[in-house]
Design a protein around this motif. Structure first.
Motif, PDB file in Angstrom:
ATOM      1  N   UNK A   1       0.849  -1.170   0.000  1.00 19.00           N
ATOM      2  CA  UNK A   1       0.000   0.000   0.000  1.00 19.00           C
ATOM      3  C   UNK A   1       0.897   1.236   0.000  1.00 19.00           C
ATOM      4  N   UNK A   2       0.531   2.214  -0.768  1.00 19.41           N
ATOM      5  CA  UNK A   2       1.294   3.446  -0.857  1.00 19.41           C
ATOM      6  C   UNK A   2       0.439   4.579  -0.312  1.00 19.41           C
ATOM      7  N   UNK A   3       0.534   4.830   1.000  1.00 20.17           N
ATOM      8  CA  UNK A   3      -0.290   5.861   1.617  1.00 20.17           C
ATOM      9  C   UNK A   3       0.581   6.864   2.349  1.00 20.17           C
ATOM     10  N   UNK A   4       0.003   8.011   2.628  1.00 18.52           N
ATOM     11  CA  UNK A   4       0.680   9.036   3.406  1.00 18.52           C
ATOM     12  C   UNK A   4      -0.118   9.255   4.680  1.00 18.52           C
ATOM     13  N   UNK A   5       0.564   9.289   5.793  1.00 17.40           N
ATOM     14  CA  UNK A   5      -0.085   9.545   7.079  1.00 17.40           C
ATOM     15  C   UNK A   5       0.240  10.976   7.474  1.00 17.40           C
ATOM     16  N   UNK A   6      -0.751  11.845   7.431  1.00 16.92           N
ATOM     17  CA  UNK A   6      -0.554  13.241   7.812  1.00 16.92           C
ATOM     18  C   UNK A   6      -0.641  13.365   9.322  1.00 16.92           C
ATOM     19  N   UNK A   7       0.234  14.173   9.898  1.00 12.29           N
ATOM     20  CA  UNK A   7       0.259  14.349  11.342  1.00 12.29           C
ATOM     21  C   UNK A   7       0.851  15.711  11.682  1.00 12.29           C
ATOM     22  N   UNK A   8       0.215  16.417  12.590  1.00 17.05           N
ATOM     23  CA  UNK A   8       0.735  17.709  13.020  1.00 17.05           C
ATOM     24  C   UNK A   8       1.108  17.704  14.507  1.00 17.05           C
ATOM     25  N   UNK A   9       1.286  16.505  15.089  1.00 13.43           N
ATOM     26  CA  UNK A   9       1.675  16.378  16.487  1.00 13.43           C
ATOM     27  C   UNK A   9       3.200  16.456  16.562  1.00 13.43           C
ATOM     28  N   UNK A  10       3.707  17.653  16.728  1.00 14.26           N
ATOM     29  CA  UNK A  10       5.151  17.902  16.665  1.00 14.26           C
ATOM     30  C   UNK A  10       5.935  17.264  17.805  1.00 14.26           C
ATOM     31  N   UNK A  11       5.264  16.897  18.896  1.00 19.19           N
ATOM     32  CA  UNK A  11       5.972  16.294  20.023  1.00 19.19           C
ATOM     33  C   UNK A  11       6.221  14.802  19.834  1.00 19.19           C
TER      34      UNK A  11
ATOM     35  N   UNK B   1       5.397   3.478   8.716  1.00 25.29           N
ATOM     36  CA  UNK B   1       4.694   2.882   7.574  1.00 25.29           C
ATOM     37  C   UNK B   1       3.223   2.652   7.883  1.00 25.29           C
ATOM     38  N   UNK B   2       2.916   2.476   9.174  1.00 24.95           N
ATOM     39  CA  UNK B   2       1.533   2.249   9.617  1.00 24.95           C
ATOM     40  C   UNK B   2       1.410   2.781  11.037  1.00 24.95           C
ATOM     41  N   UNK B   3       0.193   3.126  11.432  1.00 21.94           N
ATOM     42  CA  UNK B   3      -0.060   3.561  12.805  1.00 21.94           C
ATOM     43  C   UNK B   3      -1.145   2.693  13.421  1.00 21.94           C
ATOM     44  N   UNK B   4      -1.198   2.681  14.735  1.00 17.27           N
ATOM     45  CA  UNK B   4      -2.214   1.958  15.480  1.00 17.27           C
ATOM     46  C   UNK B   4      -3.148   2.984  16.103  1.00 17.27           C
ATOM     47  N   UNK B   5      -4.405   2.993  15.724  1.00 15.79           N
ATOM     48  CA  UNK B   5      -5.386   3.926  16.276  1.00 15.79           C
ATOM     49  C   UNK B   5      -6.174   3.194  17.358  1.00 15.79           C
ATOM     50  N   UNK B   6      -6.201   3.788  18.554  1.00 21.92           N
ATOM     51  CA  UNK B   6      -6.877   3.177  19.695  1.00 21.92           C
ATOM     52  C   UNK B   6      -8.028   4.056  20.161  1.00 21.92           C
ATOM     53  N   UNK B   7      -9.054   3.441  20.756  1.00 21.16           N
ATOM     54  CA  UNK B   7     -10.141   4.242  21.309  1.00 21.16           C
ATOM     55  C   UNK B   7      -9.736   4.853  22.644  1.00 21.16           C
ATOM     56  N   UNK B   8     -10.253   6.048  22.934  1.00 27.08           N
ATOM     57  CA  UNK B   8     -10.083   6.634  24.264  1.00 27.08           C
ATOM     58  C   UNK B   8     -10.993   5.892  25.224  1.00 27.08           C
ATOM     59  N   UNK B   9     -10.556   5.716  26.437  1.00 26.74           N
ATOM     60  CA  UNK B   9     -11.324   4.968  27.436  1.00 26.74           C
ATOM     61  C   UNK B   9     -12.661   5.630  27.739  1.00 26.74           C
ATOM     62  N   UNK B  10     -13.700   4.828  27.772  1.00 26.71           N
ATOM     63  CA  UNK B  10     -15.040   5.267  28.165  1.00 26.71           C
ATOM     64  C   UNK B  10     -15.526   6.486  27.394  1.00 26.71           C
TER      65      UNK B  10
END
Length: 53
Positions: A1-11, A24-33
């Motif tokens: 897969x040829x994708x771009x992950x945009x992110x503005x979290x500079x920290x 190359x890939x990220x893991x997206x998790x739900x916030x608790x409750x």
């Protein structure tokens, strides 16, 4: 897969100067409750503090 992950979290260790993620890939998790149906329901689980670059 040829994708771009945009992110503005500079920290994050994986953030690049072009506002993209170097991973190359990220893991997206739900916030608790949180079932709001809004963007605050999830977050990037691949975040690592870049404070000690």
């Amino acid at each position: 897969m040829n994708q771009t992950i945009h992110c503005s979290v500079e920290t994050c260790r994986h953030h690049s100067d072009r506002n993209t993620c170097r991973l190359d890939a990220i893991n997206v998790r739900p916030n608790c409750d949180c079932h709001s149906g809004k963007c605050d329901e999830s977050m990037c689980g691949s975040y690592e503090c870049g404070c000690h670059k």
